[in-house]
Scaffold this motif. Structure first.
Motif, short mmCIF file in Angstrom:
data_model
loop_
_atom_site.label_atom_id
_atom_site.label_comp_id
_atom_site.label_asym_id
_atom_site.label_seq_id
_atom_site.Cartn_x
_atom_site.Cartn_y
_atom_site.Cartn_z
N ARG A 64 4.37 8.55 -4.83
CA ARG A 64 4.38 7.19 -4.28
C ARG A 64 3.70 6.24 -5.25
O ARG A 64 2.53 6.42 -5.57
N ILE A 65 4.43 5.25 -5.71
CA ILE A 65 3.88 4.23 -6.59
C ILE A 65 3.75 2.94 -5.80
O ILE A 65 4.72 2.48 -5.18
N GLY A 66 2.55 2.37 -5.80
CA GLY A 66 2.30 1.14 -5.05
C GLY A 66 0.86 0.75 -5.23
O GLY A 66 0.23 1.06 -6.25
N VAL A 67 0.30 0.06 -4.26
CA VAL A 67 -1.10 -0.33 -4.29
C VAL A 67 -1.90 0.82 -3.66
O VAL A 67 -1.69 1.18 -2.51
N ASN A 68 -2.80 1.38 -4.44
CA ASN A 68 -3.45 2.64 -4.07
C ASN A 68 -4.70 2.46 -3.20
O ASN A 68 -5.83 2.72 -3.64
N SER A 114 0.83 -1.19 0.00
CA SER A 114 0.00 0.00 0.00
C SER A 114 0.88 1.25 0.00
O SER A 114 1.94 1.27 0.62
N VAL A 115 0.42 2.29 -0.68
CA VAL A 115 1.16 3.55 -0.67
C VAL A 115 1.07 4.20 0.71
O VAL A 115 1.75 5.20 0.99
N ILE A 116 0.23 3.64 1.58
CA ILE A 116 0.08 4.15 2.93
C ILE A 116 0.92 3.33 3.90
O ILE A 116 0.76 2.11 4.00
N GLY A 117 1.83 3.97 4.60
CA GLY A 117 2.50 3.32 5.72
C GLY A 117 3.72 2.47 5.45
O GLY A 117 4.35 1.99 6.38
#
Length: 312
Positions: A277-281, A254-257
């Motif tokens: 931030r590139i990741g799972v949104n 996740s782009v969070i945390g």
């Protein structure tokens, strides 16, 4: 990258445990009825008396690992990331981290590349969950070589360590004589002046590919492998941000945390620059072939390239 040797880091984990087990008699391995999947089965075959199958009881496994550690053993508790970080969070927090017990957690099958197992098993929250626990080291290797070095470093480190390993075979990118692994120290893989790409895990190889695509467009990208999310190599991150003026983080989380969160927290205080931030949104994954999912979620080389190009 099709001609490059590819190995799943979960296989590297199992192989590293066997080699370390030959050197250190106090190393023991625990798993939760997943020895074949986590690849701890190879250790079980070599050292059956030092392997404990705790059954489908991950919370109990963490307590057993903590107890063994108090007797001088160095336990590696192994299961899927969803169960290690999610199901057993309380035991990891209270039985391992709070009393500073010397337990190593080998969490396999993290991220959407778990593929057909689907959203329930595609843990994209484990970095965040483990990073918030005081004293917990959190790391994720980019390839076979780094994974083996990470397991050895975790054994040598005194205190709890959480390591995430993948199901999908990934390219070997660290096969060079000057490679050196150290917990908490990032590695510059490519120099550049226009922006910095910070990646970890299976996203490092496609991030390098994306940098080459950007170079063809006249964008010179620096690429850093931050294999240890906590403690973060703040010195390297800040220096790169000041040097290039823009930062992109890439992670199968996740782009969070996670990595992106850690980098943003650091830069907001010490070197404010634009960050992508590139990741799972902030969504759950889904069932499907791992490579197809990585493409759909923009975590393949082309997806990373397009998102960075838009950001730049």
């Amino acid at each position: 990258m099709s001609e490059v040797k590819k190995i799943a880091t979960r296989a590297s984990y199992g192989a590293a445990l066997v080699e370390l087990g030959k050197k250190h008699e106090n190393l023991v391995v625990l798993d939760a009825d997943l020895a074949a999947a986590t690849q701890t089965g190879v250790f079980k075959k070599e050292f059956p008396e030092r392997h404990i199958d705790c059954g489908i009881a991950e919370c109990n496994m963490m307590g057993i690992a903590a107890g063994l550690a108090t007797t001088g053993k160095v336990p590696f508790a192994s299961t899927f990331a969803m169960f290690a970080a999610g199901r057993a969070f309380e035991q990891v927090r209270n039985s391992i981290a709070y009393p500073k017990i010397n337990v190593k957690i080998g969490a396999t099958h993290g991220g959407i590349s778990v593929g057909e197992d689907g959203a329930t098993h595609q843990c994209c929250e484990d970095f965040a969950l483990m990073r918030v626990i005081p004293g917990m080291v959190v790391a994720c290797p980019s390839d076979d070589i780094e994974a083996k070095a990470m397991v050895e470093a975790a054994y040598e480190h005194v205190g709890p360590v959480y390591m995430r390993f993948g199901r999908l075979a990934v390219p070997v990118i660290n096969d060079r004589p000057d490679y050196k692994f150290e917990l908490g120290k990032g590695i510059v893989l490519r120099e550049g002046k226009d922006l910095t790409i910070i990646a970890n895990g299976l996203c490092v190889a496609p991030a390098l590919e994306a940098a080459e695509k950007l170079a063809a467009d006249g964008v010179d990208a620096k690429v850093i492998n931050i294999h240890t999310i906590k403690p973060l190599d703040e010195e390297l991150v800040v220096a790169a941000a000041k040097e290039t003026g823009k930062v992109v983080t890439v992670e199968e989380h996740s782009v969070i945390g996670g990595l992106g969160g850690a980098v943003c927290e650091c830069l907001s205080e010490k070197a404010p620059v634009p960050v992508k931030r590139i990741g799972v949104n902030d969504v759950f994954g889904e069932s499907g072939p791992a490579t197809a999912l990585l493409e759909k979620y923009g975590l393949d080389a082309e997806g990373i390239y397009k998102q960075i190009k838009e950001f730049v």
